[in-house]
Motif scaffolding. Structure first.
Motif, PDB file in Angstrom:
ATOM      1  N   SER A  51      -1.945   1.240  11.289  1.00  0.00           N
ATOM      2  CA  SER A  51      -3.270   1.407  10.691  1.00  0.00           C
ATOM      3  C   SER A  51      -3.163   2.151   9.357  1.00  0.00           C
ATOM      4  O   SER A  51      -2.148   2.785   9.064  1.00  0.00           O
ATOM      5  N   ARG A  52      -4.228   2.077   8.591  1.00  0.00           N
ATOM      6  CA  ARG A  52      -4.256   2.808   7.319  1.00  0.00           C
ATOM      7  C   ARG A  52      -4.106   4.319   7.540  1.00  0.00           C
ATOM      8  O   ARG A  52      -3.422   5.003   6.771  1.00  0.00           O
ATOM      9  N   GLU A  53      -4.706   4.833   8.637  1.00  0.00           N
ATOM     10  CA  GLU A  53      -4.598   6.268   8.927  1.00  0.00           C
ATOM     11  C   GLU A  53      -3.132   6.659   9.108  1.00  0.00           C
ATOM     12  O   GLU A  53      -2.683   7.694   8.599  1.00  0.00           O
ATOM     13  N   THR A  54      -2.391   5.833   9.862  1.00  0.00           N
ATOM     14  CA  THR A  54      -0.966   6.134  10.075  1.00  0.00           C
ATOM     15  C   THR A  54      -0.212   6.098   8.754  1.00  0.00           C
ATOM     16  O   THR A  54       0.579   6.997   8.449  1.00  0.00           O
ATOM     17  N   LEU A  55      -0.481   5.062   7.959  1.00  0.00           N
ATOM     18  CA  LEU A  55       0.233   4.945   6.682  1.00  0.00           C
ATOM     19  C   LEU A  55      -0.063   6.154   5.787  1.00  0.00           C
ATOM     20  O   LEU A  55       0.843   6.703   5.154  1.00  0.00           O
ATOM     21  N   ASP A  56      -1.312   6.594   5.769  1.00  0.00           N
ATOM     22  CA  ASP A  56      -1.672   7.752   4.945  1.00  0.00           C
ATOM     23  C   ASP A  56      -0.928   9.004   5.403  1.00  0.00           C
ATOM     24  O   ASP A  56      -0.452   9.797   4.592  1.00  0.00           O
ATOM     25  N   LYS A  57      -0.846   9.159   6.735  1.00  0.00           N
ATOM     26  CA  LYS A  57      -0.159  10.327   7.287  1.00  0.00           C
ATOM     27  C   LYS A  57       1.323  10.299   6.890  1.00  0.00           C
ATOM     28  O   LYS A  57       1.900  11.315   6.494  1.00  0.00           O
ATOM     29  N   VAL A  58       1.918   9.119   6.984  1.00  0.00           N
ATOM     30  CA  VAL A  58       3.336   8.979   6.670  1.00  0.00           C
ATOM     31  C   VAL A  58       3.592   9.252   5.180  1.00  0.00           C
ATOM     32  O   VAL A  58       4.550   9.934   4.807  1.00  0.00           O
ATOM     33  N   TYR A  84       0.839  -1.199   0.000  1.00  0.00           N
ATOM     34  CA  TYR A  84       0.000   0.000   0.000  1.00  0.00           C
ATOM     35  C   TYR A  84       0.882   1.259   0.000  1.00  0.00           C
ATOM     36  O   TYR A  84       0.721   2.154  -0.835  1.00  0.00           O
ATOM     37  N   MET A  85       1.848   1.292   0.911  1.00  0.00           N
ATOM     38  CA  MET A  85       2.740   2.464   0.974  1.00  0.00           C
ATOM     39  C   MET A  85       3.541   2.623  -0.310  1.00  0.00           C
ATOM     40  O   MET A  85       3.724   3.723  -0.817  1.00  0.00           O
ATOM     41  N   ARG A  86       4.028   1.477  -0.801  1.00  0.00           N
ATOM     42  CA  ARG A  86       4.823   1.499  -2.027  1.00  0.00           C
ATOM     43  C   ARG A  86       3.994   2.077  -3.177  1.00  0.00           C
ATOM     44  O   ARG A  86       4.451   2.928  -3.930  1.00  0.00           O
ATOM     45  N   HIS A  87       2.744   1.637  -3.264  1.00  0.00           N
ATOM     46  CA  HIS A  87       1.847   2.108  -4.313  1.00  0.00           C
ATOM     47  C   HIS A  87       1.584   3.608  -4.183  1.00  0.00           C
ATOM     48  O   HIS A  87       1.599   4.346  -5.165  1.00  0.00           O
ATOM     49  N   GLU A  88       1.371   4.058  -2.954  1.00  0.00           N
ATOM     50  CA  GLU A  88       1.059   5.473  -2.745  1.00  0.00           C
ATOM     51  C   GLU A  88       2.263   6.378  -3.026  1.00  0.00           C
ATOM     52  O   GLU A  88       2.096   7.554  -3.295  1.00  0.00           O
ATOM     53  N   LYS A 111       5.713  12.839   0.895  1.00  0.00           N
ATOM     54  CA  LYS A 111       5.438  13.675  -0.282  1.00  0.00           C
ATOM     55  C   LYS A 111       5.766  15.144   0.000  1.00  0.00           C
ATOM     56  O   LYS A 111       6.284  15.854  -0.858  1.00  0.00           O
ATOM     57  N   LYS A 112       5.439  15.577   1.207  1.00  0.00           N
ATOM     58  CA  LYS A 112       5.705  16.970   1.590  1.00  0.00           C
ATOM     59  C   LYS A 112       7.215  17.247   1.562  1.00  0.00           C
ATOM     60  O   LYS A 112       7.669  18.261   1.046  1.00  0.00           O
TER      61      LYS A 112
END
Ligand SMILES: *Cc1c(COP(=O)(O)O)cnc(C)c1O
Length: 476
Positions: free
Chosen positions: A424-431, A352-356, A436-437
Motif C-alpha cells: 500500500s501507499r502507507e507502507t511505501l511511505d513508511k519505507v 513512486y518509491m524511486r521518485h520519493e 531517509k532516516k
C-alpha cells in the motif's frame, strides 16, 4: 535457539500407535536396521513450540516489507493455497490411470491456454522446476532446432551484460559459447555492438526484459530482427514478467521462446529453494521439440502426447503440479482486467518509491523504471564509509527485509528495490522514511549503521565464513 535434537529426552513421545493386532511379519535379516533410528524424542507441545519459535525467527512477506529485487516477493492470495490443497489435487499420483486424472490434466491444458495467451506463444511445457531450468530447456530447443536443420556451425549465444547471471550459465550448460555485449550508458542493449556480434555462428540471443536493471529495452523489435536476419533464434527471460503481463507480449516482440517464473509472477510463495515452476512457451515451429509429455484434448477427453522430435524429459513426470494450480487460480481470480492492473500497480509502486528517494539516494539509471529500480550508494560510501551492506543491515533493525544487494554487478554499491503491486501507499511511505532516516544517520553517526542490526536475534554475522564454512550436519 536449540535444535530439535537438543530438545530431545529419552522416552518422550508425541504419537501413540496402537499395539500390533495382526501377525508380525519377519523381515529378511539383511534388511533389518542395526541401530535404532535417531529421531528426536519430544512431546507434542514442545515440538509445536520448537516450530513456532522457528517460524517466529523467520522473516517473510507476512512479517513486513520484502523488496528483494529480481524476485517478485509479492503477497500471494491464500485462495491459491486453498485450491492447490484440495484433496483431488494434493493426492494426485503420476502413475494414476489418466481416466481418473482428467481434472488435473484440464488444469495443465487451461493453464497452457491462458499463459500462451499472456506471452503471445503457441505452446507451453510445465516440466521445468524453476526459471533456470526453463532457460536450459528453452536453449535446448534452440539447439535441437538448429541441429535438425543441419545447422551445426551455430554455436554462439549472445547475452547482453544486463542479463541475469543464469543466462550465460545456461548457454554454457548447453555447450554454446557466450558472446557478452556491453550495455549503453542508459542501460540498454547497444545495437551497433549487437550487429557486430551476429553472424553465421549465431545460435540466438538470450534477453532479459525488463532487464535486471529494471529497464524496458527501447529497441526490442530491432533486436529480434537483427538476430532473426542472422538466422538465430530469440530467447526471452520472462522472470520479470510482473512488470508487463497483460500489456505487452514477448511473442509480439519477435521472441521464439520464453520462460516464466510462475513462483515469481504468478503467485507461489518462494525462497529457501522452492518448489517453483519455470514453464517455457514457444512458437509453433519449436513445438515438436518440447519435452514429453504435452496434455492435449481429444474430443472431450484429455490425453498425453509425446512431441514428435522431443528433447525428452527434463524432469520426472509433469513438473511441480501444485505450483501450476496456484498460477491458474491466480489468473482466473484476477481475470483479464486484473492481470494488467497488477503489473501497472507494480510499475507505479516502483516509480513512486524511486521518485520519493531520488533526491536523497543516487539512482543508477535515469527513470522511469519498470517494476524495480537500482540505487547506487557509491557516494554515500565515499562520504561516510557506510556501504550498501550496512544500509541493508540497518533496514533489518527497522523490521524490513533488505533489497537485493550488489546486484546487478555493473552497478557499484547497488541496492535493487522491487516493492511489488501488493504494497500500500502507507507502507511505501513508511519505507521511504526509513531509508531517509538511515541516510541521515550515516552522516551524523555512521557507527550506528555500521553496527546494525541490534534488534535481531543474531547481530552482524561473518558472511564469508557463513558462506564458505557452513556447518550443515549435527553430530550425535
Ligand atoms: C529469478 C531469475 C531467474 C532464475 O529463476 P529461478 O526460478 O530462480 O531459477 C532467471 N532470470 C531472471 C531475470 C530472474 O530474475
Amino acid at each position: 535457539m536449540k535444535l530439535v535434537f537438543e530438545r530431545s529426552s529419552p522416552g518422550r513421545r508425541n504419537d501413540f500407535i496402537p499395539a500390533l493386532d495382526v501377525e508380525k511379519a519377519e523381515l529378511p535379516e539383511e534388511l533389518v536396521r542395526k541401530q535404532p533410528l535417531r529421531l528426536p524424542e519430544i512431546s507434542q507441545v514442545d515440538m509445536s513450540r520448537h516450530y513456532t519459535e522457528l517460524a517466529d525467527n523467520s522473516f517473510g512477506v507476512n512479517n513486513g516489507f520484502y523488496p528483494l529485487g529480481s524476485c517478485t516477493m509479492k503477497y500471494n492470495p491464500k485462495i491459491n493455497d486453498e485450491m492447490s490443497g484440495l484433496p483431488n489435487f494434493a493426492q494426485i499420483h503420476p502413475f494414476q490411470p489418466i481416466g481418473t486424472a482428467q481434472g488435473s490434466m484440464e488444469v495443465y491444458y487451461t493453464a497452457e491456454k491462458l499463459l500462451t495467451e499472456i506471452t503471445g506463444m503457441d505452446a507451453m511445457t510445465f516440466q521445468p522446476a524453476a526459471g533456470a531450468q526453463g532457460e536450459l530447456t528453452g536453449v535446448m530447443l534452440i539447439k535441437a532446432y538448429h541441429e535438425n536443420n543441419g545447422d551445426f556451425k551455430r554455436n554462439k549465444i549472445i547475452v547482453p551484460d544486463s542479463a541475469h547471471g543464469t543466462n550465460p550459465a545456461t548457454a554454457s550448460m548447453v555447450n554454446f559459447e557466450t558472446i557478452n555485449i556491453p550495455s549503453k550508458p542508459n542501460g540498454r542493449v547497444d545495437l551497433e555492438k549487437l550487429k557486430e556480434a551476429v553472424g553465421e555462428d549465431t545460435a540466438g540471443v538470450m534477453l532479459t526484459n525488463p532487464s535486471t536493471v529494471g529497464l524496458f529495452e527501447h529497441d526490442i523489435i530491432e533486436i529480434t530482427e537483427i538476430i532473426h536476419d542472422a538466422g538465430g533464434l530469440c530467447y526471452y527471460d520472462g522472470a520479470n514478467l510482473n512488470a508487463i503481463m497483460g500489456t505487452v507480449r514477448p511473442g509480439d516482440m519477435g521472441f521464439d521462446v520464453v520462460h516464466l517464473n510462475i513462483h515469481k509472477t504468478f503467485s507461489t510463495p518462494h525462497g529457501g529453494g522452492g518448489p517453483g515452476a519455470g514453464p517455457i512457451g514457444c512458437k509453433e515451429f519449436l513445438k515438436p521439440y518440447l519435452p514429453n509429455y504435452q496434455v492435449i484434448k481429444v474430443g472431450d477427453r484429455y490425453e498425453f502426447e509425446m512431441p514428435e522430435k522431443s528433447i525428452g524429459h527434463v524432469k520426472t513426470f509433469y513438473g511441480h503440479f501444485a505450483v501450476v494450480v496456484r498460477a491458474l487460480t491466480y489468473i482466473l481470480t484476477l481475470g483479464k482486467e486484473g492481470i494488467p492492473q497488477a503489473s501497472k500497480t507494480a510499475v507505479l509502486n516502483a516509480n513512486y518509491m524511486r521518485h520519493e528517494l531520488k533526491d536523497v539516494f543516487d539512482m543508477a539509471y535515469e527513470g522511469p523504471c519498470m517494476h524495480e529500480f537500482v540505487m547506487t550508494l557509491d557516494t554515500l560510501k565515499k562520504e561516510t564509509g557506510v556501504t550498501a551492506l550496512d544500509v541493508s543491515k540497518a533496514l533489518l533493525d527497522n523490521g524490513m527485509h533488505p533489497p537485493t544487494m550488489y546486484f546487478p554487478d555493473v552497478v557499484k554499491e547497488a541496492l535493487m528495490i522491487e516493492p511489488t503491486e501488493t504494497e500500500s501507499r502507507e507502507t511505501l511511505d513508511k519505507v521511504v522514511d526509513v531509508f531517509k532516516k538511515i541516510h541521515q544517520q550515516a552522516y551524523e553517526d555512521a557507527e550506528v549503521i555500521k553496527n546494525a542490526p541490534v534488534n535481531t536475534l543474531i547481530g552482524r554475522v561473518d558472511e564469508t565464513t557463513a558462506a564458505r564454512n557452513p556447518i550443515l550436519t549435527y553430530e550425535f
